[in-house]
Design a protein around this motif. Structure first.
Motif: not given
Length: 65
Positions: A7-12
């Motif tokens: 999720q964090r990878e996608q947000e960034l």
């Protein structure tokens, strides 16, 4: 990769490098940032960030050891 990391990878906007997922804590134990619970030791999970270049050399390390 755990859901939170994904999720964090996608947000960034994605990463241009591979990210290690270590759900069994094997690498974390080897690198000294995780200690399994045992009698009387409580589980001890430290934060560790390690950047390793293509040759396998650690070029950055930040951990609470």
């Amino acid at each position: 990769m755990p859901d939170y990391t994904r999720q964090r990878e996608q947000e960034l906007g994605g990463f241009s490098f591979p990210v290690l997922s270590d759900p069994a804590y094997i690498v974390s134990e080897t690198w000294g940032v995780y200690v399994r619970a045992s009698d009387p030791q409580q589980e001890d999970m430290q934060h560790g960030t390690f950047v390793i270049d293509r040759d396998g050399t650690v070029v950055f390390c930040q951990s609470r050891l």
